[in-house]
Scaffold this motif. Structure first.
Motif, PDB file in Angstrom:
ATOM      1  N   ILE A  78      25.932   8.537  12.814  1.00 62.04           N
ATOM      2  CA  ILE A  78      25.839   7.267  12.782  1.00 62.04           C
ATOM      3  C   ILE A  78      27.276   6.554  13.235  1.00 62.04           C
ATOM      4  CG2 ILE A  78      24.912   6.176  11.475  1.00 62.04           C
ATOM      5  CD1 ILE A  78      23.345   7.904  10.136  1.00 62.04           C
ATOM      6  N   GLU A  79      28.454   6.691  12.969  1.00 61.19           N
ATOM      7  CA  GLU A  79      29.433   6.623  12.831  1.00 61.19           C
ATOM      8  C   GLU A  79      30.506   6.685  13.637  1.00 61.19           C
ATOM      9  OE1 GLU A  79      29.836   3.486  11.271  1.00 61.19           O
ATOM     10  OE2 GLU A  79      27.755   2.764  10.947  1.00 61.19           O
ATOM     11  N   SER A  80      30.257   8.140  13.507  1.00 59.74           N
ATOM     12  CA  SER A  80      31.115   8.376  14.783  1.00 59.74           C
ATOM     13  C   SER A  80      31.380  10.110  14.703  1.00 59.74           C
ATOM     14  CB  SER A  80      32.554   8.565  13.644  1.00 59.74           C
ATOM     15  OG  SER A  80      32.632  10.143  12.167  1.00 59.74           O
ATOM     16  N   THR A  81      31.799  11.124  14.624  1.00 59.05           N
ATOM     17  CA  THR A  81      30.798  12.598  15.124  1.00 59.05           C
ATOM     18  C   THR A  81      31.867  13.106  14.318  1.00 59.05           C
ATOM     19  OG1 THR A  81      33.568  12.810  16.635  1.00 59.05           O
ATOM     20  CG2 THR A  81      32.072  12.046  17.940  1.00 59.05           C
ATOM     21  N   GLN A  82      31.467  12.651  13.376  1.00 60.56           N
ATOM     22  CA  GLN A  82      31.798  13.320  11.465  1.00 60.56           C
ATOM     23  C   GLN A  82      30.512  13.623  10.638  1.00 60.56           C
ATOM     24  OE1 GLN A  82      34.828  14.947  11.167  1.00 60.56           O
ATOM     25  NE2 GLN A  82      35.171  13.576  12.874  1.00 60.56           N
ATOM     26  N   PHE A  83      30.476  14.267  10.743  1.00 62.02           N
ATOM     27  CA  PHE A  83      29.091  14.449   9.699  1.00 62.02           C
ATOM     28  C   PHE A  83      28.797  13.845   8.392  1.00 62.02           C
ATOM     29  CE2 PHE A  83      28.624  18.551  11.579  1.00 62.02           C
ATOM     30  CZ  PHE A  83      27.066  18.934  11.914  1.00 62.02           C
TER      31      PHE A  83
END
Length: 366
Positions: A78-83
């Motif tokens: 959603i915001e970055s490639t971080q879960f």
């Protein structure tokens, strides 16, 4: 058995049901029905195409392809490639029947177990996607989170305990049970085939997958006269061709040449318009047909004109004129873009090919 047990065959098609297209292709199969006829490879291809329509809703969209998927399939970050910054999961399943709870109990278990283990936080939403869609029983569970939770707990030992991971049995007890009790079961949902089709329409794969023809093509941009750039190879070569035609030195041409002869200026502008037409077709193709379709059309034009272009001519302007005439004759009926390709596009592609150093209008450039 007597004659009264039989009746005459009296086909009675609905009035107005058929038209000329049906005579050629038969009665169209609804898109939802067509998807349900896909084999596993076609379903895989379709879900990849459909998933590309979700790109605008996420920072990044990825399909998990590694071994030991831990319940992940198509993941939207959603915001970055971080879960940790939020994510959605689309679990695409292929069965020859509507999904039942027993088909997917282990998928619920994987998300709960691996998020408990800290592999990732729970997703914002978790969707099931299947060609035969979700069966009635599973659909009812997805609509009632408490009942889904209770049913999963009842079925954990049979469907999850030994199948979540091959390295151990995952018993629903202790801290995992406490985590399970506090898990938000409202995240689980499904995507219908109607929704998938509506989203698939926005991809460049829709027409080639389902037919229906290309939509209207926007009017090509007319090139501004004050934006001519010598950075384009086709521009430099055209100027060289026109310089030769009026006896100017070909290696010293610049844009001032266009002011020396009104006829040349008019011809040059016409060639730029053809180039812009081809560029607009290239842009149109990016939104309406799969990658590579425009390039294949361009290759067809190249194959149709290259021998003509490379023939011997007394002047370069003869080469240019003869090649463009030949381009106009090249058949493009095999291309998915055939219905929107015009003569100017085919001629403009020749200038694109000059830019790509596949054709030459003049030997005096570079």
């Amino acid at each position: 058995m007597n004659e009264d047990s039989f009746k005459e065959l009296t086909p009675n098609p609905q009035k107005g049901l058929y038209n000329s297209e049906h005579v050629i292709s038969g009665i169209p199969i609804p898109k939802t029905k067509r998807i349900q006829l896909f084999n596993s490879d076609e379903w895989e291809e379709f879900t990849e195409e459909w998933a590309s329509s979700l790109q605008g809703s996420y920072h990044r969209l990825r399909r998990y392809a590694g071994a030991g998927d831990q319940g992940l399939d198509v993941v939207g970050f959603i915001e970055s490639t971080q879960f940790s910054d939020g994510w959605d999961n689309y679990q695409c399943k292929f069965y020859d029947h509507p999904l039942t709870p027993s088909d997917v109990w282990v998928e619920f278990g994987k998300i709960i177990y691996f998020s408990y283990q800290g592999s990732y936080p729970p997703p914002r939403k978790y969707y099931f996607v299947a060609p035969k869609q979700v069966g009635t029983k599973l659909g009812r569970l997805l609509a009632n989170s408490q009942k889904l939770k209770d049913s999963l707990q009842e079925n954990w030992k049979k469907y999850c305990e030994s199948d979540i991971t091959s390295t151990m049995k995952v018993k629903l007890e202790g801290d995992l049970l406490a985590y399970f009790d506090n898990f938000d079961f409202t995240i689980f949902d499904t995507v219908s085939l109607v929704e998938m089709i509506e989203q698939h329409v926005s991809t460049p794969f829709h027409v080639t997958r389902f037919g229906g023809g290309l939509g209207p093509r926007p009017a090509p941009e007319i090139p501004p006269k004050d934006t001519i750039s010598l950075d384009h190879r086709y521009v430099r070569q055209l100027l060289s061709v026109y310089a030769q035609s009026i006896g100017e030195p070909q290696r010293s041409v610049d844009l001032s040449l266009l002011d020396k002869d009104p006829g040349i200026k008019k011809k040059f502008q016409r060639q730029r318009e053809r180039f812009y037409h081809a560029e607009s077709l290239r842009n149109f193709s990016r939104d309406t047909v799969p990658p590579g379709v425009f390039e294949e059309l361009q290759n067809d034009i190249f194959d149709g004109v290259v021998d003509v272009c490379e023939s011997q001519y007394e002047t370069d302007i003869d080469r240019l004129a003869t090649t463009l005439t030949q381009a106009a004759k090249v058949s493009v009926e095999a291309s998915p873009l055939a219905s929107v390709t015009r003569v100017r596009d085919k001629q403009g592609m020749c200038h694109q090919l000059v830019n790509d150093e596949k054709l030459d209008w003049s030997n005096e450039d570079d």
